[in-house]
Scaffold this motif. Structure first.
Motif, PDB file in Angstrom:
ATOM      1  N   LYS A   6     -42.434 -19.594 -18.196  1.00 46.10           N
ATOM      2  CA  LYS A   6     -41.333 -19.535 -19.006  1.00 46.10           C
ATOM      3  C   LYS A   6     -40.048 -20.353 -18.416  1.00 46.10           C
ATOM      4  O   LYS A   6     -39.886 -20.092 -17.131  1.00 46.10           O
ATOM      5  CB  LYS A   6     -40.804 -18.176 -19.391  1.00 46.10           C
ATOM      6  CG  LYS A   6     -39.489 -18.232 -20.284  1.00 46.10           C
ATOM      7  CD  LYS A   6     -39.225 -16.910 -20.686  1.00 46.10           C
ATOM      8  CE  LYS A   6     -38.003 -16.679 -21.732  1.00 46.10           C
ATOM      9  NZ  LYS A   6     -37.667 -15.433 -21.909  1.00 46.10           N
ATOM     10  N   HIS A   7     -39.422 -21.253 -19.127  1.00 39.71           N
ATOM     11  CA  HIS A   7     -38.298 -21.878 -18.315  1.00 39.71           C
ATOM     12  C   HIS A   7     -37.572 -22.334 -19.561  1.00 39.71           C
ATOM     13  O   HIS A   7     -38.062 -22.818 -20.663  1.00 39.71           O
ATOM     14  CB  HIS A   7     -38.869 -23.214 -17.622  1.00 39.71           C
ATOM     15  CG  HIS A   7     -39.882 -23.973 -18.253  1.00 39.71           C
ATOM     16  ND1 HIS A   7     -39.533 -25.228 -19.155  1.00 39.71           N
ATOM     17  CD2 HIS A   7     -41.079 -23.774 -18.780  1.00 39.71           C
ATOM     18  CE1 HIS A   7     -40.775 -25.512 -19.763  1.00 39.71           C
ATOM     19  NE2 HIS A   7     -41.613 -24.976 -19.583  1.00 39.71           N
ATOM     20  N   SER A   8     -36.194 -22.321 -19.546  1.00 37.52           N
ATOM     21  CA  SER A   8     -35.278 -22.452 -20.476  1.00 37.52           C
ATOM     22  C   SER A   8     -35.595 -21.963 -21.894  1.00 37.52           C
ATOM     23  O   SER A   8     -35.446 -22.745 -22.836  1.00 37.52           O
ATOM     24  CB  SER A   8     -34.692 -23.998 -20.489  1.00 37.52           C
ATOM     25  OG  SER A   8     -34.518 -24.585 -19.233  1.00 37.52           O
ATOM     26  N   GLY A   9     -36.088 -20.832 -22.016  1.00 37.87           N
ATOM     27  CA  GLY A   9     -36.481 -20.431 -23.463  1.00 37.87           C
ATOM     28  C   GLY A   9     -37.805 -21.135 -24.007  1.00 37.87           C
ATOM     29  O   GLY A   9     -38.025 -20.635 -25.141  1.00 37.87           O
ATOM     30  N   PHE A  95     -44.342 -28.275 -38.899  1.00 46.94           N
ATOM     31  CA  PHE A  95     -44.163 -26.923 -39.640  1.00 46.94           C
ATOM     32  C   PHE A  95     -45.106 -26.032 -39.475  1.00 46.94           C
ATOM     33  O   PHE A  95     -46.348 -26.455 -39.149  1.00 46.94           O
ATOM     34  CB  PHE A  95     -44.111 -27.148 -41.156  1.00 46.94           C
ATOM     35  CG  PHE A  95     -43.306 -28.332 -41.668  1.00 46.94           C
ATOM     36  CD1 PHE A  95     -42.115 -27.943 -41.758  1.00 46.94           C
ATOM     37  CD2 PHE A  95     -43.833 -29.593 -41.957  1.00 46.94           C
ATOM     38  CE1 PHE A  95     -41.224 -28.996 -42.407  1.00 46.94           C
ATOM     39  CE2 PHE A  95     -43.150 -30.499 -42.419  1.00 46.94           C
ATOM     40  CZ  PHE A  95     -41.556 -30.515 -42.600  1.00 46.94           C
ATOM     41  N   GLY A  96     -44.810 -24.734 -39.138  1.00 47.57           N
ATOM     42  CA  GLY A  96     -45.658 -23.807 -38.690  1.00 47.57           C
ATOM     43  C   GLY A  96     -44.978 -22.594 -38.032  1.00 47.57           C
ATOM     44  O   GLY A  96     -43.829 -22.227 -38.050  1.00 47.57           O
ATOM     45  N   PRO A  97     -45.915 -21.845 -37.307  1.00 50.52           N
ATOM     46  CA  PRO A  97     -45.378 -20.452 -36.646  1.00 50.52           C
ATOM     47  C   PRO A  97     -44.607 -20.606 -35.503  1.00 50.52           C
ATOM     48  O   PRO A  97     -44.064 -19.704 -35.314  1.00 50.52           O
ATOM     49  CB  PRO A  97     -46.781 -19.840 -36.268  1.00 50.52           C
ATOM     50  CG  PRO A  97     -47.786 -20.900 -36.315  1.00 50.52           C
ATOM     51  CD  PRO A  97     -47.366 -22.003 -37.196  1.00 50.52           C
ATOM     52  N   TYR A  98     -44.525 -21.659 -34.821  1.00 53.23           N
ATOM     53  CA  TYR A  98     -43.613 -21.988 -33.803  1.00 53.23           C
ATOM     54  C   TYR A  98     -42.557 -22.568 -34.026  1.00 53.23           C
ATOM     55  O   TYR A  98     -42.267 -23.285 -34.996  1.00 53.23           O
ATOM     56  CB  TYR A  98     -44.387 -22.601 -32.560  1.00 53.23           C
ATOM     57  CG  TYR A  98     -45.826 -21.598 -32.099  1.00 53.23           C
ATOM     58  CD1 TYR A  98     -45.378 -20.854 -30.992  1.00 53.23           C
ATOM     59  CD2 TYR A  98     -46.810 -21.854 -32.769  1.00 53.23           C
ATOM     60  CE1 TYR A  98     -46.535 -20.075 -30.595  1.00 53.23           C
ATOM     61  CE2 TYR A  98     -47.907 -21.273 -32.369  1.00 53.23           C
ATOM     62  CZ  TYR A  98     -47.784 -20.298 -31.277  1.00 53.23           C
ATOM     63  OH  TYR A  98     -48.637 -19.339 -30.820  1.00 53.23           O
ATOM     64  N   LYS A  99     -41.410 -22.269 -33.372  1.00 53.67           N
ATOM     65  CA  LYS A  99     -40.066 -22.966 -33.410  1.00 53.67           C
ATOM     66  C   LYS A  99     -40.441 -24.453 -32.888  1.00 53.67           C
ATOM     67  O   LYS A  99     -39.629 -25.500 -33.333  1.00 53.67           O
ATOM     68  CB  LYS A  99     -38.750 -22.413 -32.703  1.00 53.67           C
ATOM     69  CG  LYS A  99     -37.554 -22.907 -32.821  1.00 53.67           C
ATOM     70  CD  LYS A  99     -36.510 -21.917 -32.408  1.00 53.67           C
ATOM     71  CE  LYS A  99     -35.054 -22.418 -32.889  1.00 53.67           C
ATOM     72  NZ  LYS A  99     -34.173 -21.686 -32.425  1.00 53.67           N
ATOM     73  N   MET A 100     -41.097 -24.423 -31.727  1.00 58.78           N
ATOM     74  CA  MET A 100     -41.550 -26.066 -31.165  1.00 58.78           C
ATOM     75  C   MET A 100     -43.208 -25.562 -30.748  1.00 58.78           C
ATOM     76  O   MET A 100     -43.441 -24.757 -30.192  1.00 58.78           O
ATOM     77  CB  MET A 100     -40.620 -26.166 -30.088  1.00 58.78           C
ATOM     78  CG  MET A 100     -41.109 -27.891 -29.640  1.00 58.78           C
ATOM     79  SD  MET A 100     -40.283 -27.633 -27.908  1.00 58.78           S
ATOM     80  CE  MET A 100     -41.423 -27.171 -26.930  1.00 58.78           C
ATOM     81  N   TRP A 101     -43.756 -26.905 -31.033  1.00 57.33           N
ATOM     82  CA  TRP A 101     -45.331 -26.875 -30.346  1.00 57.33           C
ATOM     83  C   TRP A 101     -45.428 -28.304 -30.108  1.00 57.33           C
ATOM     84  O   TRP A 101     -45.437 -28.865 -30.858  1.00 57.33           O
ATOM     85  CB  TRP A 101     -46.260 -26.289 -31.208  1.00 57.33           C
ATOM     86  CG  TRP A 101     -47.691 -26.202 -31.034  1.00 57.33           C
ATOM     87  CD1 TRP A 101     -48.445 -27.422 -31.157  1.00 57.33           C
ATOM     88  CD2 TRP A 101     -48.348 -25.407 -30.353  1.00 57.33           C
ATOM     89  NE1 TRP A 101     -49.672 -26.922 -30.582  1.00 57.33           N
ATOM     90  CE2 TRP A 101     -49.810 -25.593 -30.085  1.00 57.33           C
ATOM     91  CE3 TRP A 101     -48.051 -23.938 -30.005  1.00 57.33           C
ATOM     92  CZ2 TRP A 101     -50.652 -24.925 -29.433  1.00 57.33           C
ATOM     93  CZ3 TRP A 101     -48.970 -23.262 -29.568  1.00 57.33           C
ATOM     94  CH2 TRP A 101     -50.362 -23.692 -29.145  1.00 57.33           C
ATOM     95  N   HIS A 102     -45.617 -28.605 -28.724  1.00 54.79           N
ATOM     96  CA  HIS A 102     -46.071 -29.886 -28.081  1.00 54.79           C
ATOM     97  C   HIS A 102     -47.111 -29.769 -27.241  1.00 54.79           C
ATOM     98  O   HIS A 102     -47.087 -29.029 -26.156  1.00 54.79           O
ATOM     99  CB  HIS A 102     -45.071 -30.343 -27.235  1.00 54.79           C
ATOM    100  CG  HIS A 102     -44.940 -31.630 -26.536  1.00 54.79           C
ATOM    101  ND1 HIS A 102     -44.541 -32.755 -27.397  1.00 54.79           N
ATOM    102  CD2 HIS A 102     -45.513 -32.087 -25.612  1.00 54.79           C
ATOM    103  CE1 HIS A 102     -44.709 -33.766 -26.734  1.00 54.79           C
ATOM    104  NE2 HIS A 102     -45.423 -33.279 -25.486  1.00 54.79           N
ATOM    105  N   LYS A 124     -41.996 -22.771 -28.222  1.00 51.50           N
ATOM    106  CA  LYS A 124     -40.652 -22.143 -28.382  1.00 51.50           C
ATOM    107  C   LYS A 124     -41.058 -20.955 -29.466  1.00 51.50           C
ATOM    108  O   LYS A 124     -41.540 -21.559 -30.454  1.00 51.50           O
ATOM    109  CB  LYS A 124     -39.642 -22.863 -28.752  1.00 51.50           C
ATOM    110  CG  LYS A 124     -38.304 -22.169 -28.340  1.00 51.50           C
ATOM    111  CD  LYS A 124     -37.046 -22.989 -28.574  1.00 51.50           C
ATOM    112  CE  LYS A 124     -35.697 -22.003 -28.493  1.00 51.50           C
ATOM    113  NZ  LYS A 124     -35.591 -21.492 -27.090  1.00 51.50           N
ATOM    114  N   ILE A 125     -40.740 -19.768 -29.248  1.00 51.23           N
ATOM    115  CA  ILE A 125     -41.050 -18.913 -30.092  1.00 51.23           C
ATOM    116  C   ILE A 125     -40.019 -18.578 -31.029  1.00 51.23           C
ATOM    117  O   ILE A 125     -38.608 -18.523 -30.570  1.00 51.23           O
ATOM    118  CB  ILE A 125     -41.060 -17.471 -29.574  1.00 51.23           C
ATOM    119  CG1 ILE A 125     -42.475 -17.595 -28.604  1.00 51.23           C
ATOM    120  CG2 ILE A 125     -41.424 -16.251 -30.593  1.00 51.23           C
ATOM    121  CD1 ILE A 125     -43.683 -17.975 -29.338  1.00 51.23           C
ATOM    122  N   PRO A 126     -39.902 -18.471 -32.441  1.00 45.08           N
ATOM    123  CA  PRO A 126     -38.632 -18.131 -33.067  1.00 45.08           C
ATOM    124  C   PRO A 126     -37.932 -16.835 -33.210  1.00 45.08           C
ATOM    125  O   PRO A 126     -38.711 -15.946 -32.232  1.00 45.08           O
ATOM    126  CB  PRO A 126     -39.268 -18.362 -34.616  1.00 45.08           C
ATOM    127  CG  PRO A 126     -40.582 -18.190 -34.692  1.00 45.08           C
ATOM    128  CD  PRO A 126     -41.222 -18.502 -33.351  1.00 45.08           C
TER     129      PRO A 126
END
Length: 160
Positions: A6-9, A95-102, A124-126
């Motif tokens: 984990k880093h910077s959220g 669009f989907g379950p994560y706030k961000m996915w890369h 990133k988790i919402p």
């Protein structure tokens, strides 16, 4: 090997696996969205819902349904944002379950014609604190399970 930091959220999951198959064969398998279902645990009910081409290309939009909890399915939309033939490709959630996915997928030839495959997923988790709490008790375990399942399936497919 699966490592999550984990880093910077943001969380980053990294894996490495050696496949006893040529780079060309590994690339053909992984660059085809049709093969995603083969390496996803069946209990998740993963289903590609968009029409897919034989292999990934930049700008390709892929849609799926995936079970995020028992009896709860969610739509997930990703875009293939970058492809360098037989080197890497990147998919990003739109669009989907994560706030961000890369998700970065890397491939390279190593000794004896084998292929080293590496994944790096930054996500990133919402839901702020509640999301981080859910990550610690559920999401991290689920992602670890998914990537272990994937590892074991690839061992059977390419290293048996």
């Amino acid at each position: 090997m699966i490592e999550i930091n984990k880093h910077s959220g943001i969380y980053t999951l990294e894996t490495k696996q050696i496949l006893n198959v040529s780079l060309e064969k590994a690339w053909i398998f992984f660059s085809s969205p049709k093969n995603l279902q083969k390496i996803t645990p069946s209990h998740m009910g993963f289903e590609v819902t968009s029409k897919v081409d034989a292999k990934a290309y930049p700008g390709q939009i892929l849609t799926y349904k995936i079970g995020i909890l028992p009896y709860i399915k969610q739509n997930w939309v990703t875009e293939i944002t970058r492809v360098k033939e037989q080197k890497y490709f990147v998919d990003e959630q739109r669009f989907g379950p994560y706030k961000m996915w890369h998700h970065e997928h890397f491939f390279e030839t190593i000794a004896n014609g084998k292929t080293l495959m590496k994944d790096k997923v930054s996500y990133k988790i919402p839901f702020g604190f509640f999301g981080h709490f859910a990550h610690s008790i559920f999401i991290k375990k689920q992602l670890t399970f998914i990537f272990k399942y994937r590892h074991n399936t690839l061992e059977k497919l390419f290293n048996a």
